[in-house]
Write a protein that holds these residues in place. Structure first.
Motif, short mmCIF file in Angstrom:
data_model
loop_
_atom_site.label_atom_id
_atom_site.label_comp_id
_atom_site.label_asym_id
_atom_site.label_seq_id
_atom_site.Cartn_x
_atom_site.Cartn_y
_atom_site.Cartn_z
N VAL A 831 6.29 -7.78 1.65
CA VAL A 831 6.35 -8.91 0.73
C VAL A 831 5.46 -10.03 1.27
CG1 VAL A 831 7.82 -10.60 -0.42
CG2 VAL A 831 8.70 -8.31 0.06
N LEU A 832 4.41 -10.39 0.50
CA LEU A 832 3.53 -11.52 0.83
C LEU A 832 3.84 -12.66 -0.13
CD1 LEU A 832 1.90 -8.69 1.41
CD2 LEU A 832 -0.02 -10.23 1.84
N TYR A 833 3.74 -13.90 0.34
CA TYR A 833 4.10 -15.04 -0.50
C TYR A 833 3.36 -16.28 0.00
CZ TYR A 833 7.06 -15.67 3.57
OH TYR A 833 7.50 -15.79 4.86
N THR A 834 3.21 -17.26 -0.86
CA THR A 834 2.60 -18.53 -0.47
C THR A 834 3.70 -19.52 -0.10
OG1 THR A 834 2.56 -19.26 -2.77
CG2 THR A 834 0.57 -18.20 -1.92
N ASP A 835 3.26 -20.64 0.49
CA ASP A 835 4.26 -21.62 0.97
C ASP A 835 4.97 -22.33 -0.16
OD1 ASP A 835 2.24 -23.20 0.05
OD2 ASP A 835 1.79 -24.16 1.98
N GLY A 836 4.50 -22.16 -1.39
CA GLY A 836 5.22 -22.74 -2.51
C GLY A 836 6.62 -22.18 -2.65
N VAL A 837 6.87 -20.95 -2.13
CA VAL A 837 8.20 -20.34 -2.20
C VAL A 837 9.13 -21.02 -1.21
CG1 VAL A 837 9.51 -18.23 -1.84
CG2 VAL A 837 7.29 -18.14 -2.99
N ILE A 838 8.77 -20.99 0.08
CA ILE A 838 9.70 -21.49 1.10
C ILE A 838 9.74 -23.01 1.17
CG2 ILE A 838 9.56 -19.41 2.50
CD1 ILE A 838 7.53 -20.79 4.27
N GLU A 839 8.76 -23.70 0.52
CA GLU A 839 8.77 -25.16 0.53
C GLU A 839 9.27 -25.74 -0.78
OE1 GLU A 839 4.98 -26.59 1.75
OE2 GLU A 839 5.11 -25.70 3.75
N ALA A 840 9.87 -24.92 -1.64
CA ALA A 840 10.56 -25.46 -2.82
C ALA A 840 11.69 -26.37 -2.33
CB ALA A 840 11.11 -24.33 -3.67
N ARG A 841 11.84 -27.53 -2.96
CA ARG A 841 12.76 -28.55 -2.44
C ARG A 841 13.86 -28.89 -3.43
NH1 ARG A 841 10.86 -31.54 1.96
NH2 ARG A 841 8.75 -30.98 2.62
N ARG A 842 15.00 -29.28 -2.84
CA ARG A 842 16.10 -29.85 -3.62
C ARG A 842 16.72 -30.96 -2.78
NH1 ARG A 842 20.63 -25.81 -5.22
NH2 ARG A 842 21.09 -25.94 -2.99
N ASN A 843 16.58 -32.18 -3.24
CA ASN A 843 17.10 -33.36 -2.50
C ASN A 843 16.58 -33.39 -1.07
OD1 ASN A 843 18.62 -34.05 -4.77
ND2 ASN A 843 20.38 -32.86 -4.09
N GLY A 844 15.31 -33.06 -0.89
CA GLY A 844 14.72 -33.11 0.43
C GLY A 844 14.95 -31.87 1.26
N GLU A 845 15.79 -30.93 0.81
CA GLU A 845 16.08 -29.71 1.57
C GLU A 845 15.14 -28.59 1.13
OE1 GLU A 845 19.81 -26.61 2.40
OE2 GLU A 845 19.98 -28.24 0.94
N LEU A 846 14.56 -27.86 2.09
CA LEU A 846 13.63 -26.78 1.80
C LEU A 846 14.37 -25.49 1.47
CD1 LEU A 846 10.93 -27.32 4.58
CD2 LEU A 846 10.81 -28.00 2.19
N TYR A 847 13.73 -24.65 0.61
CA TYR A 847 14.28 -23.33 0.32
C TYR A 847 14.33 -22.51 1.60
CZ TYR A 847 14.73 -18.74 -1.90
OH TYR A 847 15.16 -17.49 -2.26
N GLY A 848 13.24 -22.43 2.34
CA GLY A 848 13.23 -21.90 3.68
C GLY A 848 13.21 -20.38 3.77
N ALA A 849 12.80 -19.89 4.97
CA ALA A 849 12.67 -18.45 5.20
C ALA A 849 14.03 -17.76 5.24
CB ALA A 849 11.92 -18.21 6.51
#
Length: 896
Positions: A831-849
């Motif tokens: 699975v390859l992905y860009t940082d837009g996935v893990i850097e999606a934010r909610r109230n300052g919190e990152l989605y994360g790896a």
């Protein structure tokens, strides 16, 4: 000549003296006490305990060398014989619980426990100290002394070895400890008397307290309530100044047929006198010594009990203060606030007469709330207020006897008429503004305690604020009632203006055309109190007016109204043409065929333009389904105003949508149009653009290498817009042109970096991951240039990372990149992905790896396309649908 005496000589001398003294002792406990004291000196211990067999399977402490109070605590304590260590013990952690408790009482950090073998079994020799562990020399000295313990026990063989006679067992000390630890649940004075009298066998016990220079009975045991206490009080008073217990016989008859009185001062300074009455025999010196120690602990218990009562009283008063203030604040009623305060003060201070006065002018007070008061009591309050002004340092004024208080001689008649004997008053002040007085009128000669004075002062301060707030609240409420009718129409106008402002603000923040149109339709219904609002916009060829948003006030009618209203309308009609060319509103009449049956039943409606200064971009229809409440000219004017506010936002949203569609088209033109067809591999990919208009920088591509492997590249170009588009095109060209010649991942990135350095603008760069997958051997090779590491997902849901490292492309030429290899079993995925996935934010919190790995593990059974879609949907849902960067996910699975 100087003679040097070393420590060993001192130790031996101490031991010799102790043995000599022990040889002359008639009783074993005294001899063992000499030995214990010698051991304390020569081994440098703080406390030494000697235990001997007690005849019931335990060892009893019959000699303790150390501080007297501590010795009294430890004497008589026992150790089960089976818990005695068999060898010398120097670690407290390994000692039995009894010995650990003894060490804790002695404040010891180091211990030495020596078992001593004797003819009748075993004894123990225990040394404790607060300092460091005992040295080998000190341990040897202790063992030497312990050896003499066996000799002493043999010498005294056949004699009773218990440490105490019936009263010598420290019952009074233990009782004192129990009192100090447990009193508070029962009356302290009565418990002290009961324990002392019971233990020493006194038929009657009394506890006296000093009150106003005399003695008052605080507690008793075995006392007839009807007996005359004059004689015993006299005997007790004679011992007030005596440091030691005073025993005296009385010629007069004492309670319970007693003839001897023993009086003991409890504590220094004394908290009371403990008096014990005996029939004939008075306590012996040993009992008196025990009584002294008991008296110390009993005094401590009484003081603790008094402090506990004081704290409980203070806590109760604090709670009451908070209750009064809290209730007053909640009610915001002046009358209720004052009545509550008066009742609570009366309860707390046990005073029947209480009043709160409010200041009418400079010198006059008006009773606002009173309890049990009649007559001219306000005159007394006014004088108390004057006295409070004379004492700037203290707002509390007290008079325990108004009849003799010279300060109040001019209001004595008024006080007498009102039945007031004493007064305690605190002024109500907010900052420097005095607004009234809180007054308490107790019985004559009653002085307020410190706690009562503090409570009254604190309550007056809080009550003043509550009173002022209640006054302001009532004034405001009265003004509000007076103006309510006159301001009704103005409030309605203000509501509409406020709605227009909110509409303008919300429309300016919204970039979605559909959301903007829906918001306008709902706002029109809510603000104008109409039943439905419909918005139509011309289609691309301007042949029809197409419905784009509808809001119906009654949800039950929504579906039916959509059937009727959600239909295109010919754009060439005269009314519609007038609306779009001249921005002229029009009424819906019988010529509107679809609505004719409803208009006949009393429906009314109008259509107004949604227009900018440059053009009309939409038509807004408002409808009323209520025959008695038609659409008026005022409603049309208000609809025009709201539509004008919304027009610019709708135009901006329309233009934004057009630009967004164009940007997405440009972005997707650089992405692969079809998946590679390689036997043994299945590919799934998803790309989603962010909410921005500018073209993003995510790029990915596939290439089948000459050796049958699949090369996959995924990168992210810095920036957005036209420059980012050019860099994306360059990245795709670099991949296509270099991948065949430099097919290995590390070699490819090194070559690609040299090209990008020359082509990309200063300050910009590209992150990139390159993987080469062999579908036959099931091997994966990976290299990364500052890009998030790909994830290896096995068929069973196990997830791991391909953590290759390397600098981003475009910073400096001549870079080298790490290359990692992994096995790709059948059913496993990369699975390859860009940082837009893990850097999606909610109230300052990152989605994360971590969230990504959890989702991949849970959904590993999905197909590659479904898995890629699940990742993007989960990231978007985490960000509540508002992603700020593009998302690209590529999944390659080995199928055979």
């Amino acid at each position: 000549m100087v003679v040097r005496v070393d420590s060993e000589q001192v130790s031996l001398a101490a031991l010799a003296r102790a043995l000599s003294a022990a040889a002359l002792r008639p009783e074993l406990p005294e001899a063992l006490a000499d030995l214990a004291e010698a051991a304390r000196v020569i081994a440098g211990a703080d406390v030494v305990v000697v235990r001997v067999p007690a005849g019931d399977g335990r060892l009893e402490a019959i000699a303790v060398a150390g501080p007297p109070a501590l010795a009294a605590e430890l004497e008589g304590t026992s150790l089960p014989l089976e818990e005695l260590p068999r060898t010398p013990l120097s670690e407290l952690a390994d000692a039995p619980a009894v010995l650990r408790r003894a060490a804790a009482r002695a404040g010891a950090r180091s211990a030495l426990v020596l078992p001593v073998a004797i003819e009748s079994g075993s004894a123990s020799f225990e040394l404790y100290r607060a300092g460091p562990p005992f040295s080998s020399i000190e341990q040897l000295a202790a063992e030497l002394t312990a050896g003499h313990l066996a000799l002493l026990l043999r010498a005294f063989a056949g004699r009773e070895a218990h440490s105490v006679e019936p009263l010598d067992r420290p019952a009074l000390e233990l009782a004192g400890e129990a009192l100090a630890a447990a009193l508070g649940e029962t009356p302290a004075a009565a418990e002290v008397v009961r324990v002392a009298a019971t233990v020493v066998g006194a038929p009657v016990g009394l506890l006296w307290e000093q009150v106003d220079g005399g003695l008052e009975l605080a507690g008793s045991h075995g006392l007839d309530p009807a007996v005359d206490l004059a004689a015993v009080r006299t005997l007790a008073g004679s011992a007030l100044e005596a440091a030691d217990p005073v025993t005296a016989a009385s010629v007069e008859s004492l309670p319970g047929g007693c003839t001897v009185s023993t009086v003991l001062r409890l504590g220094e300074p004394a908290v009371g006198l403990l008096q014990l009455l005996f029939v004939s025999d008075s306590p012996d010196p040993e009992q008196l010594g025990r009584l002294r120690l008991f008296g110390v602990r009993a005094a401590h218990a009484l003081r603790a009990n008094a402090r506990a009562r004081s704290l409980a009283l203070e806590l109760e008063r604090t709670r009451a203060l908070l209750a009064v203030v809290g209730q007053a604040t909640a009610e915001l009623s002046l009358a209720h606030t004052l009545e509550t305060a008066v009742e609570r003060v009366s309860e707390l201070l046990a005073v029947e007469c209480v009043a709160v006065y409010l200041r009418a002018d400079e010198d006059r007070l008006v009773p606002a709330a009173t309890r049990s008061l009649t007559g001219p009591h306000a005159r007394v309050a006014e004088r108390m207020l004057e006295l409070s002004f004379a004492r700037r340092d203290r707002a509390l004024v007290e008079s325990s006897d108004i009849s003799s208080d010279l300060r109040l001689q001019d209001v004595r008649d008024a006080a007498r008429e009102a039945g007031i004997d004493a007064a305690l008053a605190a002024r109500l002040a907010v900052r420097d503004d005095v607004i009234g007085l809180l007054a308490v009128y107790p019985e004559r000669h009653r002085h307020a305690t410190e706690n009562e004075a503090e409570l009254l002062g604190a309550l007056a301060g809080q009550l003043a604020v509550a009173v002022q707030n209640a006054q302001l609240h009532e004034r405001t409420r009265e003004l509000s009632r007076q103006r309510e009718a006159a301001l009704a129409s103005e409030r309605e106008a203000a509501r509409r203006l406020g709605a227009l402002y909110e509409i303008s603000r919300s429309f300016a923040q919204e970039l979605s055309l559909d959301k903007t149109l829906d918001a306008l339709a709902q706002t029109i219904v809510d603000v104008l109190d109409v039943d439905a609002a419909l918005i139509g916009m011309p289609d691309e060829r301007r042949d029809a007016l197409v419905p784009r948003a509808l809001h119906v006030n009654d949800p039950a009618l929504d579906e039916a109204m959509r059937v009727v209203l959600w239909r295109p309308e010919p754009f060439g009609g005269a009314a519609v043409q007038g609306l779009f060319r001249r921005t002229t509103p029009y009424r819906i009449d019988w010529r509107h065929a679809l609505l004719e049956p409803f208009l006949a039943k009393g429906w009314t409606g109008a259509v107004v333009p949604v227009a900018t200064p440059a053009e009309t971009i939409a038509a807004l229809t408002v409808l009323s389904f209520r025959p008695g409440e038609p659409i008026t000219d005022a409603t049309v004017d208000a609809a025009l105003a709201i539509a004008g506010q919304a027009a610019l936002a709708i135009d901006n949203a329309r233009l934004y949508q057009q630009q967004k569609e164009f940007a997405d088209t440009m972005q997707r033109s650089l992405l692969p149009r079809e998946h590679p067809e390689i036997e043994g591999l299945e590919v799934g990919e998803v790309y989603e653009s962010s909410a921005r208009v500018d073209v993003g920088g995510d790029i990915y591509d596939f290439l089948e290498l000459d050796d049958g492997r699949l090369a996959v590249v995924l990168g992210d170009v810095t920036g957005h817009g036209v420059d980012a588009t050019a860099d994306m095109a360059m990245a795709k060209f670099v991949f296509r042109s270099l991948a065949r010649e430099h097919s290995e991942p590390a070699d490819f990135l090194a070559s690609a970096n040299d090209v990008v350095v020359d082509e990309i603008a200063p300050g910009k760069f590209i992150t990139m991951t390159y993987v080469a997958i062999d579908p036959v051997r099931g091997e994966v090779a990976c290299a990364s240039a500052g890009h998030p590491p790909p994830r290896l997902v096995l068929a069973d849901g196990t997830v791991s990372g391909l953590d290759a490292t390397g600098i981003v492309l475009g910073i400096d030429s001549g870079q080298e990149y790490d290359e990692v290899h992994a096995v790709l079993p059948v059913g496993a995925s990369i699975v390859l992905y860009t940082d837009g996935v893990i850097e999606a934010r909610r109230n300052g919190e990152l989605y994360g790896a971590e969230r990504l790995d959890a989702l991949l593990a849970a959904d590993s059974a999905l197909s590659p396309a479904e898995l890629a879609r699940a990742v993007t949907e989960d990231a978007r849902a985490f960000a509540r649908g508002e992603i700020s960067d593009d998302l690209a996910v590529v999944v390659i699975r080995r199928t055979a």
